[in-house]
Motif scaffolding. Structure first.
Motif, PDB file in Angstrom:
ATOM      1  N   TYR A 148       3.309 -11.599   1.440  1.00 16.38           N
ATOM      2  CA  TYR A 148       2.185 -10.995   2.165  1.00 16.38           C
ATOM      3  C   TYR A 148       2.289 -11.203   3.670  1.00 16.38           C
ATOM      4  O   TYR A 148       1.630 -10.505   4.440  1.00 16.38           O
ATOM      5  N   PHE A 155       2.265  -0.517  -0.838  1.00 10.10           N
ATOM      6  CA  PHE A 155       1.029   0.111  -1.301  1.00 10.10           C
ATOM      7  C   PHE A 155       1.307   1.463  -1.969  1.00 10.10           C
ATOM      8  O   PHE A 155       0.587   1.848  -2.901  1.00 10.10           O
ATOM      9  N   VAL A 188       3.388  -8.083   5.100  1.00  6.41           N
ATOM     10  CA  VAL A 188       2.365  -7.041   5.183  1.00  6.41           C
ATOM     11  C   VAL A 188       1.483  -7.229   6.411  1.00  6.41           C
ATOM     12  O   VAL A 188       1.185  -6.271   7.134  1.00  6.41           O
ATOM     13  N   TRP A 239      -4.759 -10.272  -4.105  1.00 10.12           N
ATOM     14  CA  TRP A 239      -4.177 -11.098  -3.042  1.00 10.12           C
ATOM     15  C   TRP A 239      -4.223 -10.352  -1.714  1.00 10.12           C
ATOM     16  O   TRP A 239      -4.407 -10.955  -0.662  1.00 10.12           O
ATOM     17  N   TYR A 240      -4.027  -9.049  -1.773  1.00 12.70           N
ATOM     18  CA  TYR A 240      -4.159  -8.240  -0.561  1.00 12.70           C
ATOM     19  C   TYR A 240      -5.588  -8.345  -0.027  1.00 12.70           C
ATOM     20  O   TYR A 240      -5.790  -8.515   1.187  1.00 12.70           O
ATOM     21  N   CYS A 269      -6.945  -9.730   3.579  1.00  6.80           N
ATOM     22  CA  CYS A 269      -7.800  -8.946   4.482  1.00  6.80           C
ATOM     23  C   CYS A 269      -9.019  -9.747   4.914  1.00  6.80           C
ATOM     24  O   CYS A 269      -9.468  -9.646   6.067  1.00  6.80           O
ATOM     25  N   PHE A 274      -3.181  -6.718  -5.898  1.00  5.07           N
ATOM     26  CA  PHE A 274      -4.186  -6.096  -5.041  1.00  5.07           C
ATOM     27  C   PHE A 274      -5.246  -7.112  -4.616  1.00  5.07           C
ATOM     28  O   PHE A 274      -5.726  -7.079  -3.476  1.00  5.07           O
TER      29      PHE A 274
END
Length: 442
Positions: free
Chosen positions: A23, A407, A26, A120-121, A125, A118
């Motif tokens: 991540y 994504f 990302v 973890w995303y 955020c 998702f």
């Protein structure tokens, strides 16, 4: 199409370090190790370390291989035809190929557990949003190290503007990147605020993300807000919510047009350019002209190479041929020659119908709409990521910045997981004539 294997739901433990580094690719693209001969991000280091391990463990994916093999052949042909340069092609093609294969392997490594990835995303955020709140408060109280992160991030910029003197961008290089990456989380957050039961994020966490998203004063973020309302209306009944959507949209547009100068100037310049094709130095908004200029370049390039385009990384060559601003001596109007200022325009220019159709088929075929009679988390993930994809196609020209391929693949495999969920929910008839329903925990 890529298939979801039967063992996709088995449990697997992964180290926190592995998740952190995945991540990191990302969320951290505002720091580069070096800038010449190309910008080397954290993500590239992670690719180099983990890709050989993943390839030896899982082999090559046939479908991805054929797509990128076609792009390779098209690229080499265009180099021979002087439509592209070998250095530009292989630089972009290598990064793009490594990105898609890497993130595909990440999904395989985590046993196609789309919901876990998702979530973890979403957690990332929320952390980004907390940093954004800290940045905003630090600016208000005058604590420079707290709102200006140039001392730690070497590809980061402080962006003045908005109604408070600063456009919050947290750890992202600019507010536009925040608007793109947090767009899916904004969709989930808005859902959480207005629904009794929340999805993963609490109402407080969701509110923090919404506030930071608004404080970015990003034009792309504002488009993300509008798309969020549209997709909420689609999933909860367009006819039912159209009376709410229309006045809210009108009020939001009126507020932005009257109170955010940059939004008003961009909007008016964009409308004028695309309706009349005329521009005036000193009057037409620079960003609007850059977008229109790249639109014109992509269109002219597409006319001569409409099947496969002129190859990955070739837009700068087309820019030199067709730019409306190549004779301008004013700085700024020839920016974004590499990425076309829009991924859709870049796809049209560099990959032609081949690349554009892949994305359009993916977006339409793999869309999961809310089903009130058989509801699962898949529709939330699908709509949230679709908004992110649309925003990137519209305004972000970089093919693999901020983990965009991750994504795209999540969107596809979420659809595959939803199909598997529906199969397990479908009724079956036993030998004795009894109808039973297969159930799978979500």
């Amino acid at each position: 199409m890529m298939k979801l294997p039967e063992n996709s739901l088995k449990e697997k433990n992964h180290s926190i370090i592995l998740v952190f580094f995945i991540y990191l690719s990302v969320f951290i693209n505002s720091y580069v190790f070096f800038k010449e001969p190309f910008e080397f991000y954290f993500g590239y280091l992670i690719f180099i370390v983990l890709l050989p391990v993943f390839i030896s463990r899982y082999g090559l994916n046939r479908n991805l291989f054929f797509i990128f093999f076609a792009l390779l052949v098209a690229g080499i042909v265009n180099i021979l035809m002087n439509n592209n340069t070998s250095s530009q092609f292989f630089k972009v093609y290598t990064g793009l190929t490594l990105s898609y294969f890497f993130y595909y392997y990440v999904i395989v490594e985590f046993d196609y557990d789309i919901e876990k990835l998702f979530k973890w995303y979403l957690k990332g955020c929320y952390i980004v949003a907390l940093i954004g709140i800290f940045q905003f408060v630090s600016f208000l109280v005058g604590f420079t190290p707290g709102y200006n992160f140039n001392w730690i991030l070497n590809k980061w910029g402080l962006i003045p503007g908005g109604n408070f003197g600063i456009r919050v961008n947290s750890i992202f290089a600019e507010p536009t990147h925040l608007g793109a990456v947090l767009s899916a989380a904004f969709f989930i957050s808005l859902y959480n605020v207005f629904r009794k039961e929340t999805y993963y994020l609490s109402k407080f966490q969701s509110s923090v993300i919404i506030v930071v998203y608004l404080l970015s004063f990003s034009g792309l973020g504002q488009a993300g807000i509008f798309l969020t309302f549209i997709f909420m209306a689609i999933n909860f009944g367009l006819a039912r919510y159209i009376f709410l959507l229309l006045p809210v949209s009108i009020m939001l547009f009126t507020f932005l047009y009257n109170n955010v100068k940059d939004f008003r100037e961009r909007y008016q310049s964009t409308i004028d350019l695309f309706t009349t094709g005329k521009f005036e130095l000193g009057k037409t908004h620079g960003s609007s002209f850059i977008l229109y200029n790249n639109y014109n370049i992509a269109l002219e390039n597409f006319k001569t190479n409409f099947v496969f385009g002129t190859g990955i990384g070739s837009h700068p060559v087309a820019f030199e041929k067709y730019s409306l601003a190549k004779d301008f001596k004013v700085y700024g109007f020839n920016l974004n020659s590499a990425d076309a200022n829009s991924m859709l325009l870049r796809l049209i220019s560099e990959t032609g119908l081949f690349g554009v159709l892949i994305f359009l088929i993916l977006m339409v075929k793999c869309y999961v709409r809310r089903n009130v009679y058989n509801e699962s988390y898949h529709w939330l993930v699908s709509n949230a990521i679709l908004i992110m994809i649309m925003l990137n196609l519209f305004r972000q020209g970089h093919y693999f910045l901020n983990g965009f391929p991750f994504f795209v693949l999540l969107y596809y495999f979420n659809w595959a997981a939803h199909n598997k969920f529906l199969e397990n929910q479908s009724p079956s008839v036993e030998d004795n004539g009894t109808v039973t329903v297969k159930e799978e925990p979500v």
